[in-house]
Design a protein around this motif. Structure first.
Motif, mmCIF file in Angstrom:
data_model
loop_
_atom_site.group_PDB
_atom_site.id
_atom_site.type_symbol
_atom_site.label_atom_id
_atom_site.label_comp_id
_atom_site.label_asym_id
_atom_site.label_seq_id
_atom_site.Cartn_x
_atom_site.Cartn_y
_atom_site.Cartn_z
ATOM 1 N N GLN A 193 -9.698 37.197 26.842
ATOM 2 C CA GLN A 193 -10.132 36.323 27.924
ATOM 3 C C GLN A 193 -11.635 36.078 27.858
ATOM 4 O OE1 GLN A 193 -7.872 34.824 30.150
ATOM 5 N NE2 GLN A 193 -9.702 33.572 30.405
ATOM 6 N N ILE A 223 -12.192 33.477 25.217
ATOM 7 C CA ILE A 223 -11.812 32.146 25.711
ATOM 8 C C ILE A 223 -12.867 31.620 26.680
ATOM 9 C CG2 ILE A 223 -10.126 30.901 27.124
ATOM 10 C CD1 ILE A 223 -7.971 32.749 25.885
ATOM 11 N N ARG A 234 -8.603 23.270 32.653
ATOM 12 C CA ARG A 234 -8.608 24.565 31.952
ATOM 13 C C ARG A 234 -7.206 25.155 31.831
ATOM 14 N NH1 ARG A 234 -12.933 29.348 31.679
ATOM 15 N NH2 ARG A 234 -11.587 30.926 30.783
ATOM 16 N N GLU A 266 -6.298 26.094 28.161
ATOM 17 C CA GLU A 266 -6.456 27.499 27.771
ATOM 18 C C GLU A 266 -5.384 27.974 26.787
ATOM 19 O OE1 GLU A 266 -6.754 31.522 30.293
ATOM 20 O OE2 GLU A 266 -8.340 30.076 30.712
#
Length: 203
Positions: A82, A85, A188, A192
């Protein structure tokens, strides 16, 4: 009865008593041996059960420790992914905001042509963009809007906003936030998984 006869009787009684005593002792020894054997079997069985319980408890404890460690490792891995990202989106925002001037205002022009609904909205910019906007920018956009059948009356607002790039369209008290940060945040959720697939392909 003579003394000799009495002695024989006494001797017989003693012999019989000794025989009975030996029989009783022998029987007692057998019972004791049997009890000891059974006690040893019981103790061995209990010891085996205790060892099995201990083994099971140790195995359960090991599995709990392993499970907790694996869960923690997965959490750490997910957090690391995460973080990567998040960094990609931050870099994307930085790259968009720092395009060379020609590319940047070409992108801004396309965004305005795509998002202006009537063509007479007020456009709020960042302080940086308002200062460096190219000459003839608004005239060119408004010509394109008129060709598209819209009013062609976009105009920059007097005010500015602290946005990293992009625009905010304002019309009749309603704002449409098309700043780069707002657009990235808006999309997003759908972007993502795509970013994650590209970053962690094969995992």
């Amino acid at each position: 009865m003579t003394n000799q006869g009495a002695d024989r009787i006494v001797q017989r009684i003693i012999t019989e008593g000794r025989s009975r005593a030996e029989a009783i002792v022998s029987e007692a020894k057998q019972k004791a041996a049997q009890m000891i054997s059974e006690a040893e079997k019981t103790a061995a069985s209990q010891r085996k059960r205790a060892l099995e319980r201990t083994r099971i408890q140790m195995e359960e404890q090991k599995q709990r420790i392993l499970g907790a460690a694996q869960l923690e490792a997965r959490k750490d891995l997910l957090k690391a992914k995460q973080d990567i990202i998040d960094d990609v989106f931050k870099r994307a925002l930085h790259e968009l905001s720092n395009l060379d001037q020609d590319s940047y205002f070409q992108l801004l022009s396309k965004m305005l042509l795509a998002t202006a609904e009537k063509g007479d909205e007020t456009v709020i910019l960042s302080p940086r963009d308002k200062q460096r906007i190219p000459a003839g920018f608004w005239e060119e956009i408004n010509r394109s809007l008129k060709k598209a059948g819209k009013k062609g009356a976009l105009a920059p607002a007097e005010e500015t906003r602290d946005i990293p790039g992009g625009v905010i369209l304002q019309a009749e008290g309603v704002e449409l936030n098309s700043s780069f940060s707002a657009l990235l945040e808006m999309h997003r959720e759908e972007l993502e998984p795509v970013v994650a697939a590209l970053l962690f392909e094969g995992e």
